[in-house]
Design a protein around this motif. Sequence first.
Motif, PDB file in Angstrom:
ATOM      1  N   CYS A  20       0.842  -1.203   0.000  1.00  0.00           N
ATOM      2  CA  CYS A  20       0.000   0.000   0.000  1.00  0.00           C
ATOM      3  C   CYS A  20       0.881   1.258   0.000  1.00  0.00           C
ATOM      4  O   CYS A  20       1.934   1.286   0.625  1.00  0.00           O
ATOM      5  CB  CYS A  20      -0.886  -0.037   1.246  1.00  0.00           C
ATOM      6  SG  CYS A  20      -1.875   1.447   1.483  1.00  0.00           S
ATOM      7  N   TYR A  22       0.344   4.058   1.458  1.00  0.00           N
ATOM      8  CA  TYR A  22       0.130   5.003   2.561  1.00  0.00           C
ATOM      9  C   TYR A  22       0.954   4.681   3.810  1.00  0.00           C
ATOM     10  O   TYR A  22       2.139   4.879   3.801  1.00  0.00           O
ATOM     11  CB  TYR A  22      -1.359   5.113   2.866  1.00  0.00           C
ATOM     12  CG  TYR A  22      -2.188   5.600   1.676  1.00  0.00           C
ATOM     13  CD1 TYR A  22      -1.931   6.831   1.082  1.00  0.00           C
ATOM     14  CD2 TYR A  22      -3.202   4.818   1.141  1.00  0.00           C
ATOM     15  CE1 TYR A  22      -2.669   7.278  -0.001  1.00  0.00           C
ATOM     16  CE2 TYR A  22      -3.956   5.258   0.059  1.00  0.00           C
ATOM     17  CZ  TYR A  22      -3.688   6.497  -0.511  1.00  0.00           C
ATOM     18  OH  TYR A  22      -4.425   6.931  -1.583  1.00  0.00           O
ATOM     19  N   CYS A  23       0.337   4.171   4.866  1.00  0.00           N
ATOM     20  CA  CYS A  23       0.978   4.274   6.182  1.00  0.00           C
ATOM     21  C   CYS A  23       2.070   3.227   6.421  1.00  0.00           C
ATOM     22  O   CYS A  23       2.329   2.361   5.599  1.00  0.00           O
ATOM     23  CB  CYS A  23      -0.082   4.211   7.281  1.00  0.00           C
ATOM     24  SG  CYS A  23      -0.616   2.552   7.692  1.00  0.00           S
ATOM     25  N   LEU A  54      -6.860  -5.042   4.596  1.00  0.00           N
ATOM     26  CA  LEU A  54      -6.555  -3.675   4.158  1.00  0.00           C
ATOM     27  C   LEU A  54      -7.587  -2.755   4.776  1.00  0.00           C
ATOM     28  O   LEU A  54      -8.701  -3.178   5.082  1.00  0.00           O
ATOM     29  CB  LEU A  54      -6.653  -3.544   2.629  1.00  0.00           C
ATOM     30  CG  LEU A  54      -5.743  -4.394   1.746  1.00  0.00           C
ATOM     31  CD1 LEU A  54      -6.124  -4.196   0.270  1.00  0.00           C
ATOM     32  CD2 LEU A  54      -4.279  -4.035   1.961  1.00  0.00           C
ATOM     33  N   CYS A  55      -7.246  -1.477   4.890  1.00  0.00           N
ATOM     34  CA  CYS A  55      -8.271  -0.513   5.294  1.00  0.00           C
ATOM     35  C   CYS A  55      -8.821   0.164   4.041  1.00  0.00           C
ATOM     36  O   CYS A  55      -8.351  -0.081   2.925  1.00  0.00           O
ATOM     37  CB  CYS A  55      -7.715   0.507   6.285  1.00  0.00           C
ATOM     38  SG  CYS A  55      -6.710   1.808   5.555  1.00  0.00           S
ATOM     39  N   MET A 189      -4.600   2.908  11.280  1.00  0.00           N
ATOM     40  CA  MET A 189      -3.937   1.688  10.809  1.00  0.00           C
ATOM     41  C   MET A 189      -4.830   0.484  11.119  1.00  0.00           C
ATOM     42  O   MET A 189      -4.413  -0.450  11.816  1.00  0.00           O
ATOM     43  CB  MET A 189      -2.626   1.576  11.614  1.00  0.00           C
ATOM     44  CG  MET A 189      -1.432   1.072  10.922  1.00  0.00           C
ATOM     45  SD  MET A 189       0.000   1.162  12.025  1.00  0.00           S
ATOM     46  CE  MET A 189       0.860   2.581  11.381  1.00  0.00           C
ATOM     47  N   PRO A 191      -5.862  -2.415  10.028  1.00  0.00           N
ATOM     48  CA  PRO A 191      -5.487  -3.848  10.033  1.00  0.00           C
ATOM     49  C   PRO A 191      -4.592  -4.244  11.203  1.00  0.00           C
ATOM     50  O   PRO A 191      -4.513  -5.424  11.548  1.00  0.00           O
ATOM     51  CB  PRO A 191      -4.766  -4.028   8.695  1.00  0.00           C
ATOM     52  CG  PRO A 191      -5.314  -2.950   7.820  1.00  0.00           C
ATOM     53  CD  PRO A 191      -5.510  -1.778   8.745  1.00  0.00           C
TER      54      PRO A 191
HETATM   55 FE1  SF4 Z   1      -2.604   1.127   3.650  1.00  0.00          FE
HETATM   56 FE2  SF4 Z   1      -4.527   1.100   5.465  1.00  0.00          FE
HETATM   57 FE3  SF4 Z   1      -2.690  -0.828   5.396  1.00  0.00          FE
HETATM   58 FE4  SF4 Z   1      -2.011   1.612   6.186  1.00  0.00          FE
HETATM   59  S1  SF4 Z   1      -3.422   0.246   7.221  1.00  0.00           S
HETATM   60  S2  SF4 Z   1      -0.867   0.323   4.794  1.00  0.00           S
HETATM   61  S3  SF4 Z   1      -3.295   2.867   4.873  1.00  0.00           S
HETATM   62  S4  SF4 Z   1      -4.197  -0.407   3.843  1.00  0.00           S
END
Ligand code: SF4
Length: 714
Positions: A20, A22-23, A54-55, A189, A191
């Motif tokens: 991903c 993002y974070c 996943l979020c 976060m 997951p």
């Molecule tokens: Fe991406 Fe969400 Fe996983 Fe962070 S928690 S890596 S934003 S899917």
Amino acid sequence: MTSATLKPLILSPEATATHCPYCAFQCGMTLSGDGDGDVAIAGNAAFPVNRGALCVKGWTAAATLGHPERLTTPLVRDNDGALREGSWDEALDRVVSAFRSVQERHGNDAVGIFGGGSLTNEKSYLLGKFARVALRTANIDYNGRFCMSSAAAAGIRSFGIDRGLPFPVADIARAEVVFLMGDNPAETMPPLMQYFDEQRAHGGRLVVADPRLTPTAQRADLHLRLIPGTDAALVNGLLHILIRDGMVDVEYLAERTEGFDRVKAEVTTYWPERVERITGVPEAELTRAAHLLGTAKSAMILTGRGAEQQSQGVNNVSACINLALALGLVGKANSGYGCLTGQGNGQGGREHGQKADQLPGYRRIDDPAARRHVAAVWGVDEASLPGPGKSAYELLDCLGRPDTDESKGVRALLVMGSNVAVSAPHLNNVAERLGALDFLVVCDFFLSETAALADVVLPSAQWAEEAGTMTNLEGRVIRRRKACDPPAGVRDDVAVICELARRLGKGRHFEYGSVEEIFEELGRASAGGPADYSGISYSKIDANDGVFWPCPDAGHPGTPRLFTDGFPTASGRARMFPVRHGEPAETPDENYPLFLTTGRNLSQYQSGTQTRRITELTEISREPLAEVHPSTARRYSLRDGDAVRLATRRGQADFRLKVTRGIREDTVFVPFHWGGRQAANRLTNPALDPTSRMPEFKVCAARIESVTDVHCQA
Ligand code: SF4
């Protein structure tokens, strides 16, 4: 200017395993395509960190790739002040000639670089090398300074090393008690929460300290709703109770730590009644939290930005580290202290040289041995390497300022992977400083608020269009794999940095056949440093679901758990530092009677450059909501949904109101993902932690100035 004619993305129907964008949890995901531009994202169940989850941000991440607002040509500012399309040659020539002219007139340090914690390890490394070798400027720093720098500084001074989590996230599930201070992973976060759920299912307990009853705090066994800015007092109070009740690990303290006596003397004065007065947390809750920790066979203390983004952020983290050491947790199974890193490559981004005081491998730039080693890898004279530069906010604050005997301003700035016009504190000042620059160049894939101010904008490739490595919050180095080509006209940042270096006459130091070659050089540059990557290779990462640093040679398996045998300090023991509670730089008074605190929400990421452009995410949160308690709303005769103007000593911003019992009566919360009139950072305080140079994003004094008809769109 943008990509109205963007061709459909060409992705192979065969899935590419990547992560991903993002974070810092860096969820494993697979990308595949149908040839018509539709991209299928799936959670990668084989990746052992997110285990397929996943979020909502991850599920929708592909929407940025073919987005109609995507930049596909360089933009240059005309004499009439407007941005127009230009060729790569014209844009790069402008950059090089501006950099040369500024350096000739004002010296090398007058060109600055502002990087980002979402850049791959290879880009972070290359950007640091570009600053020191191609530009020979000291002034490079990055937005990670606004993120994890307090935890990093506290970790280094106590443990001799900074790796956010010194253990895999899976250990969380087996900890008997987790104490989470100033973090809200259920939204930031999601997951990660599977490990907390597992921990609870095994009979474990969760204690959360936060001024807000966040979705994470709602899942806790005990929520300590502390007054913003009183974190160190709270933790000192817990340690006071543990010492008083004979619950510290005397043997561990004697064998593995130093400095406990001074810490003990300091916390003597933090008796529960006093701590209740300072923090607002009832004595009974303090005692319950301390006893949960003190009687657990395994326990973890984890911090997030709530405790860290303060002018006393390092002290707050040090107080937590003292607590973990006093309980004998650090280096023991399913136990310890850790920081939940925020940005995508927040960990790797702080290891490879894009920090003002740092060379690759987490080496100090003022360490002669480190300079010698890195200069040899780079093939340059050690004496040519600049010294430490200005930290992130100080760098932004000096933009365009005239040279004086005491300080020199930065006149030209390259921004890569950051949107400082939204994410920096005291935005009114930052906007003024950006406007005072002789020249600003921004590399981005959208016309962010910062890019819109630039003289030249260079369109960048995105996450799924580039190769490289990231280092997740556990210190696990993983592969970002390329799933598709960038749109025609877009270039990878790596190619841009190397081309700029060539045009500056330093091309021979930036000749690489592949991104993997950059990683190999990064490994050599890091060899022997605290963050040693020299034994990590792309093939080793592939074979092992990632490799944990330090990994000092090809035969080394990597280090999932640190501190099991000792600490990389001079004595081999962890160092404890007494922490005294001090007030935040600003506290409420009659003019500004409320605390203001800021943070993130579920559907947006950082400055929102990507996520504010994704329909599914803006449908979840269309605009920032200012959260206040019902009694606060009554005091101002406000109702849920009203438009209000918040004001601090630095500026004003407009929000719609959310009335909720989940916040303290003395506090307002706003998320910081928006720009313009709705930018929370128009309000925040740039008071800096003296050690980490972290601004005080999390606490300042504010007032509800007026109910306003001003429409709240940015
Ligand atoms: Fe991406 Fe969400 Fe996983 Fe962070 S928690 S890596 S934003 S899917």
